[in-house]
Design a protein around this motif. Sequence first.
Motif: not given
Length: 74
Positions: A5-6, A8-11, A33, A48, A51-53, A55
Amino acid sequence: MNRTWLTEYRGERTHQQVADLANIDRSYYTQLESGIRNPSVETAKKVASALGFNWTLFFESDCVETNQTKGGIY
């Protein structure tokens, strides 16, 4: 325990770019990660925020995966 999931947030960002945004070492981010290390609350908040999620996802995900691995009901 890999934190997919991390990833995916990193892109498309590199580990170094995320580490710079969160003001942590690249190697530490890589370990977070890959699931080798667990973050402190302070570090979880930094990553967080970068990356905008939320924490708390670091800890919620770990709890669910750990409990499921042990065969518990969550």
